[in-house]
Design a protein around this motif. Structure first.
Motif, PDB file in Angstrom:
ATOM      1  N   GLN A   1       0.835  -1.212   0.000  1.00 47.78           N
ATOM      2  CA  GLN A   1       0.000   0.000   0.000  1.00 47.78           C
ATOM      3  C   GLN A   1       0.868   1.259   0.000  1.00 47.78           C
ATOM      4  O   GLN A   1       0.576   2.226  -0.712  1.00 47.78           O
ATOM      5  CB  GLN A   1      -0.912   0.014   1.227  1.00 47.78           C
ATOM      6  CG  GLN A   1      -2.054  -0.995   1.173  1.00 47.78           C
ATOM      7  CD  GLN A   1      -2.839  -0.994   2.471  1.00 47.78           C
ATOM      8  OE1 GLN A   1      -2.291  -1.273   3.539  1.00 47.78           O
ATOM      9  NE2 GLN A   1      -4.117  -0.670   2.382  1.00 47.78           N
TER      10      GLN A   1
ATOM     11  N   ALA B   1       1.010   4.128  -2.870  1.00 43.82           N
ATOM     12  CA  ALA B   1       0.776   5.538  -2.545  1.00 43.82           C
ATOM     13  C   ALA B   1       1.888   6.417  -3.117  1.00 43.82           C
ATOM     14  O   ALA B   1       1.628   7.497  -3.668  1.00 43.82           O
ATOM     15  CB  ALA B   1       0.674   5.717  -1.032  1.00 43.82           C
TER      16      ALA B   1
ATOM     17  N   ALA C   1      -1.133  10.873  -1.425  1.00 41.05           N
ATOM     18  CA  ALA C   1      -1.994   9.685  -1.421  1.00 41.05           C
ATOM     19  C   ALA C   1      -1.852   8.995  -0.066  1.00 41.05           C
ATOM     20  O   ALA C   1      -0.740   8.710   0.379  1.00 41.05           O
ATOM     21  CB  ALA C   1      -1.596   8.734  -2.551  1.00 41.05           C
TER      22      ALA C   1
ATOM     23  N   ILE D   1      -6.079   3.092   0.154  1.00 44.06           N
ATOM     24  CA  ILE D   1      -5.717   2.218  -0.964  1.00 44.06           C
ATOM     25  C   ILE D   1      -6.035   0.767  -0.586  1.00 44.06           C
ATOM     26  O   ILE D   1      -5.605   0.283   0.466  1.00 44.06           O
ATOM     27  CB  ILE D   1      -4.232   2.374  -1.320  1.00 44.06           C
ATOM     28  CG1 ILE D   1      -3.985   3.766  -1.920  1.00 44.06           C
ATOM     29  CG2 ILE D   1      -3.775   1.290  -2.290  1.00 44.06           C
ATOM     30  CD1 ILE D   1      -2.530   4.133  -2.057  1.00 44.06           C
TER      31      ILE D   1
ATOM     32  N   ASP E   1      -8.548   3.028  -5.100  1.00 43.18           N
ATOM     33  CA  ASP E   1      -8.172   4.209  -4.329  1.00 43.18           C
ATOM     34  C   ASP E   1      -9.421   5.035  -4.074  1.00 43.18           C
ATOM     35  O   ASP E   1     -10.153   5.380  -5.011  1.00 43.18           O
ATOM     36  CB  ASP E   1      -7.138   5.027  -5.120  1.00 43.18           C
ATOM     37  CG  ASP E   1      -6.683   6.269  -4.377  1.00 43.18           C
ATOM     38  OD1 ASP E   1      -6.565   6.205  -3.145  1.00 43.18           O
ATOM     39  OD2 ASP E   1      -6.455   7.304  -5.030  1.00 43.18           O
TER      40      ASP E   1
END
Length: 491
Positions: free
Chosen positions: A128, A132, A144, A149, A323
């Protein structure tokens, strides 16, 4: 639109719904094509049965499966997978050190140091975080959050969860979801199975399959007589159309969704598969945040991308990234509950996602080979896209819009009135009749446009462009020759 009120009773579970009439017709067409393909495959093979002998074999020209069509897997990805799966390979002196380093990092973040273990439902934190970072780089520094996510088992699994979240079966009227036409029947199927209503909006073929906000307004206005519209689905880059939306168009779509209180769902699976000069991908999330707090702090957005397409091409791994942006906390809690029902995405898929998001970098031992493989695949796809456009557009009665992205072409075909009458006598749609004739006379299997949706009075078929260039060129020659013969026969 704020979804939080929908989850006052968080025991709600989306009920399964009967498929609509369109879904049934699509399935019947697909079944009929598959039956004919199997029939001819048997008749072409004298070892299986006796029948009419043909000088060719059935070739699935409709496929979007990269490796089934001959694309070689990325070496670095497969090496990392191999070491993670069979750890004795850590002692193999032929493997690059960055492969072993990546495999060790992944295993160190697995329970029991093994990819045979479970991960969190949303995926490994390690992956993850890498996804990001990829998104931040893609979007020019827009932050992000790894907690937003989700690593999923394919796009279809992601859509199932999203539609269960969006579609409220407790109310009297159906929840409406806007989807583009043409598009994969997967969207319609998932909406119907979740109990929602499909709201179709047509893409503008004469504008290269562009998205027109006036058509969105028409579809939304008419839908309100029979359902309650809640979400707008956009596919960018488009499939099977091959269009990449401009930044201005994306901004217009976001404004429309905000004005109408619509949740935004964007399938961005083909973002890594661009062809042609000037093709540039803009993520909806990037444009949303560039439009300022009025939109970036309020618009609810879910975007998807997949490792099945582009240079990675690992369709069988079933890896997808979801996302989410600006979901209400109660809605995201509900999403987490839904997502946990499916357990975790397979670790092999998570590893493939990690390599796609964080490939070898300059200075790494695997960098040059990785870039050579990636560029080779991209060059082939660009050449195939241009070749397909050129050959289809050279034939009277065929029209192919620019293929700026993706792995398909969706050419328009003119079908003579006599052929349309013949199709009616056989209780077939005209484009299905055309595709069956093509299959019977050449062995090339393509999918009629009716399956994906098309304006009344127009006919298309979907064909993949993933084959090696010489094979694709030969197929295009055969198909264009068939079209000339078909037109002459029924003129």
């Amino acid at each position: 639109m704020n979804l939080s009120s929908k989850f006052a009773d968080d025991t709600k579970v989306g009920r399964m719904a009967d498929r609509g009439e369109d879904c049934q017709r699509i399935q019947q067409d697909m079944d009929r094509l598959e039956t004919w393909a199997e029939k001819w495959q048997m008749e072409f093979n004298p070892d299986k049965c006796e029948g009419v002998k043909k000088p060719f074999s059935v070739i699935a020209r409709h496929s979007g499966d990269a490796q089934a069509m001959g694309q070689k897997p990325i070496t670095f990805l497969r090496q990392v997978l191999a070491v993670c799966t069979f750890t004795k390979l850590f002692t193999d002196q032929t493997l690059p050190q960055d492969v072993k380093r990546r495999a060790q990092e992944i295993l160190d973040n697995c329970e029991g140091k093994s990819i045979g273990s479970y991960t969190r439902s949303a995926g490994m934190s390690y992956v993850q975080n890498n996804v990001a970072k990829y998104m931040e780089k893609r979007d020019g520094g827009i932050v992000a959050d790894p907690n937003d996510i989700y690593l999923m088992s394919g796009t279809s699994n992601s859509l199932e969860i999203i539609f269960k979240m969006l579609i409220d079966n407790r109310s009297q009227g159906k929840t409406g979801i806007m989807i583009p036409i043409p598009n994969s029947p997967l969207l319609s199927e998932c909406i119907a199975l979740s109990g929602g209503a499909v709201i179709q909006y047509s893409l503008e073929e004469e504008q290269g399959w562009n998205l027109d906000v006036l058509e969105l307004r028409r579809a939304l206005r008419e839908s309100r007589t029979h359902c309650s519209p809640k979400a707008l689905c956009v596919v960018n880059p488009g499939s099977p159309t091959g269009l990449v939306l401009s930044r201005d168009c994306i901004e217009t779509v976001i404004r429309f969704a905000a004005e109408e209180g619509l949740f935004l769902l964007v399938d961005e699976a083909y973002q890594g598969s661009l062809h042609g000069e000037g093709s540039q991908f803009h993520s909806f999330k990037k444009v949303l945040f560039e439009m300022g707090p009025k939109y970036s702090s309020t618009m609810e957005l879910v975007s998807l991308f997949s490792i099945s397409k582009g240079h990675i091409g690992e369709s069988g791994a079933r890896g997808c990234v979801m996302d989410v942006t600006n979901l209400d906390s109660s809605v995201q809690d509900y999403l987490n509950k839904l997502e946990s029902i499916f357990s975790c995405c397979p670790l092999t898929a998570q590893i493939a996602i990690d390599v796609a998001a964080n490939p070898p970098q300059p200075g790494d031992p695997s960098y040059h080979l990785f870039m050579d493989e990636k560029r080779s695949i991209q060059r082939k796809m660009t050449a195939n896209a241009h070749l397909t456009e050129e050959m289809f557009n050279s034939v009277p009665g065929m029209c192919c819009q620019p293929i700026s992205s993706g792995v398909y072409t969706f050419p328009r075909i003119e079908i003579p009135a006599k052929a349309i009458e013949e199709a009616k006598l056989r209780h077939q749609e005209p484009d299905l009749f055309y595709c069956l004739k093509l299959l019977e006379e050449t062995g090339h299997l393509v999918i009629p446009g009716k399956v994906f949706g098309q304006r009344n009075g127009t006919y298309h078929f979907r064909m993949g462009i993933l084959a090696p260039t010489p094979s694709l060129k030969a197929a295009l020659k055969t198909i264009t020759q068939f079209h000339r013969k078909f037109t002459a026969e029924f003129s």
